[in-house]
Motif scaffolding. Structure first.
Motif, mmCIF file in Angstrom:
data_model
loop_
_atom_site.group_PDB
_atom_site.id
_atom_site.type_symbol
_atom_site.label_atom_id
_atom_site.label_comp_id
_atom_site.label_asym_id
_atom_site.label_seq_id
_atom_site.Cartn_x
_atom_site.Cartn_y
_atom_site.Cartn_z
ATOM 1 N N ASP A 83 -2.122 11.647 -5.354
ATOM 2 C CA ASP A 83 -1.304 10.575 -5.911
ATOM 3 C C ASP A 83 -1.342 9.373 -4.964
ATOM 4 O OD1 ASP A 83 0.443 9.043 -7.336
ATOM 5 O OD2 ASP A 83 2.227 10.226 -6.854
ATOM 6 N N GLY A 84 -2.496 8.708 -4.902
ATOM 7 C CA GLY A 84 -2.671 7.562 -4.023
ATOM 8 C C GLY A 84 -3.764 7.845 -3.005
ATOM 9 N N PRO A 85 -3.968 6.950 -2.018
ATOM 10 C CA PRO A 85 -3.206 5.707 -1.895
ATOM 11 C C PRO A 85 -3.615 4.667 -2.956
ATOM 12 C CG PRO A 85 -4.944 5.764 -0.265
ATOM 13 C CD PRO A 85 -4.985 7.097 -0.956
ATOM 14 N N TYR A 86 -2.686 3.794 -3.238
ATOM 15 C CA TYR A 86 -2.985 2.709 -4.158
ATOM 16 C C TYR A 86 -2.167 1.500 -3.727
ATOM 17 C CZ TYR A 86 1.346 4.422 -6.291
ATOM 18 O OH TYR A 86 2.632 4.838 -6.488
ATOM 19 N N GLU A 87 -2.560 0.344 -4.195
ATOM 20 C CA GLU A 87 -1.881 -0.871 -3.783
ATOM 21 C C GLU A 87 -1.730 -1.832 -4.955
ATOM 22 O OE1 GLU A 87 -4.483 -2.217 -0.625
ATOM 23 O OE2 GLU A 87 -5.425 -3.677 -1.953
ATOM 24 N N HIS A 88 -0.794 -2.742 -4.777
ATOM 25 C CA HIS A 88 -0.597 -3.791 -5.768
ATOM 26 C C HIS A 88 0.075 -4.971 -5.067
ATOM 27 C CE1 HIS A 88 3.365 -1.780 -5.827
ATOM 28 N NE2 HIS A 88 3.826 -3.003 -6.088
ATOM 29 N N THR A 89 0.275 -6.041 -5.784
ATOM 30 C CA THR A 89 0.892 -7.243 -5.229
ATOM 31 C C THR A 89 2.368 -7.296 -5.600
ATOM 32 O OG1 THR A 89 -1.173 -8.478 -5.348
ATOM 33 C CG2 THR A 89 0.849 -9.769 -5.213
ATOM 34 N N SER B 230 14.209 15.513 -6.637
ATOM 35 C CA SER B 230 13.800 14.339 -5.876
ATOM 36 C C SER B 230 12.293 14.322 -5.694
ATOM 37 C CB SER B 230 14.489 14.345 -4.505
ATOM 38 O OG SER B 230 14.091 13.247 -3.739
ATOM 39 N N PHE B 231 11.720 13.118 -5.743
ATOM 40 C CA PHE B 231 10.289 12.943 -5.539
ATOM 41 C C PHE B 231 10.100 12.048 -4.306
ATOM 42 C CE2 PHE B 231 11.143 13.565 -10.000
ATOM 43 C CZ PHE B 231 10.224 14.526 -10.379
ATOM 44 N N GLY B 232 9.331 12.476 -3.365
ATOM 45 C CA GLY B 232 9.109 11.729 -2.133
ATOM 46 C C GLY B 232 8.786 12.734 -1.035
ATOM 47 N N ASN B 233 8.502 12.297 0.165
ATOM 48 C CA ASN B 233 8.649 10.935 0.631
ATOM 49 C C ASN B 233 7.394 10.105 0.333
ATOM 50 O OD1 ASN B 233 11.044 11.871 1.725
ATOM 51 N ND2 ASN B 233 10.251 11.966 3.792
ATOM 52 N N TYR B 234 7.622 8.921 -0.189
ATOM 53 C CA TYR B 234 6.564 7.955 -0.368
ATOM 54 C C TYR B 234 6.588 7.004 0.829
ATOM 55 C CZ TYR B 234 6.401 9.510 -5.229
ATOM 56 O OH TYR B 234 6.290 10.261 -6.382
ATOM 57 N N THR B 235 5.438 6.592 1.269
ATOM 58 C CA THR B 235 5.329 5.601 2.346
ATOM 59 C C THR B 235 4.725 4.333 1.781
ATOM 60 O OG1 THR B 235 5.008 7.310 4.029
ATOM 61 C CG2 THR B 235 4.349 5.081 4.607
ATOM 62 N N ALA B 236 5.350 3.216 2.077
ATOM 63 C CA ALA B 236 4.865 1.933 1.586
ATOM 64 C C ALA B 236 4.717 0.971 2.760
ATOM 65 C CB ALA B 236 5.814 1.359 0.547
ATOM 66 N N LYS B 237 3.567 0.346 2.865
ATOM 67 C CA LYS B 237 3.303 -0.640 3.902
ATOM 68 C C LYS B 237 3.134 -1.989 3.237
ATOM 69 C CE LYS B 237 0.162 -1.789 7.699
ATOM 70 N NZ LYS B 237 -1.061 -1.384 8.431
ATOM 71 N N LEU C 188 0.853 -1.183 0.000
ATOM 72 C CA LEU C 188 0.000 0.000 0.000
ATOM 73 C C LEU C 188 0.892 1.238 0.000
ATOM 74 C CD1 LEU C 188 -2.846 1.309 0.292
ATOM 75 C CD2 LEU C 188 -2.493 1.204 2.771
ATOM 76 N N TYR C 189 0.724 2.090 -1.026
ATOM 77 C CA TYR C 189 1.567 3.265 -1.186
ATOM 78 C C TYR C 189 0.771 4.531 -0.940
ATOM 79 C CZ TYR C 189 5.024 0.218 -3.356
ATOM 80 O OH TYR C 189 5.951 -0.757 -3.588
ATOM 81 N N GLU C 190 1.438 5.488 -0.279
ATOM 82 C CA GLU C 190 0.854 6.807 -0.059
ATOM 83 C C GLU C 190 1.929 7.856 -0.308
ATOM 84 O OE1 GLU C 190 -2.584 6.252 3.272
ATOM 85 O OE2 GLU C 190 -0.510 6.216 4.017
ATOM 86 N N TYR C 191 1.484 9.033 -0.773
ATOM 87 C CA TYR C 191 2.403 10.137 -1.039
ATOM 88 C C TYR C 191 1.880 11.362 -0.310
ATOM 89 C CZ TYR C 191 5.378 13.337 -3.757
ATOM 90 O OH TYR C 191 6.305 14.285 -4.141
#
Length: 282
Positions: free
Chosen positions: A181-187, A270-277, A172-175
């Motif tokens: 731009d999110g949140p969205y998820e994938h496998t 730079s692009f971020g911070n992205y958080t990924a769970k 699960l990604y969040e920006y």
């Protein structure tokens, strides 16, 4: 004649061994002994790291002028540590205070391994002497008598089982900078890196088919992304990815779940911070 002490100095030649240096508020800490000689250990407790390269020396001393003949001090080894597996000892069962001396030494060397386990103990107990000297400070409580000492071998390995991180995850990604731009998820899938014993390979990292290398810290359970080339952007050129911080809890080590934040950098910025769970699928 009985003498009461709360700081007892045993003169070992030039060196003095302190026995029973204790609080004056606890009457049990006041020792007493009779007679000209007694045998005791210099400390009630020791601690040594499992991976220590320096042997641990335990001193046994006689409270007297130098002995007039060799004195054999017999002792036993107990505790949860096993001789030959967790430690070695230079002399098993007895040591000798030589004629004209005041001390003898028991030398313990811990044996290192790569297995996470609880701290272990070695209990050294004086059982008898060839000179029939009294053992320890008579009248003292067991904790201050100094007829035995406990050595704690501290395990420095970490409770990490790298295989816990292997499997299929829902990412699960969040920006935070752009909630649109999110949140969205994938496998995604995580495998061990055959070239790095603390490394992971995260496939389809951002849902784009790219594999990212990550590292796990066995003591904290933190997962980090070292700086590395990510992909070549058609407009901005080579992109790099790396962690900017890590978030992990002790439970993550058991479940394999982890959370991190990262940034993507190109020549333009730079692009971020992205958080990924990353949550492991059952």
């Amino acid at each position: 004649m009985k003498r009461f002490i709360n700081k007892l100095f045993l003169s070992f030649g030039i060196v003095s061994l302190v026995l029973g240096a204790t609080s004056c508020d606890d009457p049990e800490d006041i020792g007493k002994f009779e007679g000209p000689n007694f045998i005791a250990l210099d400390k009630a407790a020791y601690s040594v790291a499992e991976n220590s390269t320096d042997p641990l020396t335990i001193k046994i001393g006689v409270a007297s002028t130098p002995v007039k003949e060799d004195v054999t001090v017999n002792y036993t080894l107990g505790g949860t540590a096993i001789v030959g597996e967790d430690y070695t000892v230079a002399s098993t069962g007895s040591v000798v205070i030589p004629k004209g001396g005041n001390t003898a030494e028991i030398v313990i060397t811990p044996l290192d391994n790569d297995v996470y386990e609880a701290n272990k103990t070695v209990v050294v107990t004086i059982t008898s002497t060839s000179a029939d000297f009294p053992i320890g400070l008579s009248g003292n409580s067991e904790k201050t008598k100094r007829n035995f000492t406990t050595v704690t071998i501290v395990n420095e390995d970490c409770p990490l089982i790298a295989e816990n991180f292997v499997g299929t995850y829902t990412a699960l990604y969040e920006y935070a900078a752009d909630p649109a731009d999110g949140p969205y998820e994938h496998t995604t899938t995580v495998a061990l890196d055959p070239e790095d014993e603390t490394g992971l390979l995260i496939s389809n990292f951002w849902g784009d088919g790219v594999t990212v290398k990550a590292k796990i810290n066995g003591c904290s359970g933190a997962v980090t992304i070292p700086s590395q080339n990510y992909y070549v952007h058609p407009k901005y050129g080579q992109a790099k990815i790396q962690s900017v911080s890590t978030i992990a809890s002790s439970s993550d080590i058991k479940t394999g779940n982890f959370k991190l934040s990262f940034a993507v950098t190109v020549a333009a910025g730079s692009f971020g911070n992205y958080t990924a769970k990353f949550t492991k699928q059952n």
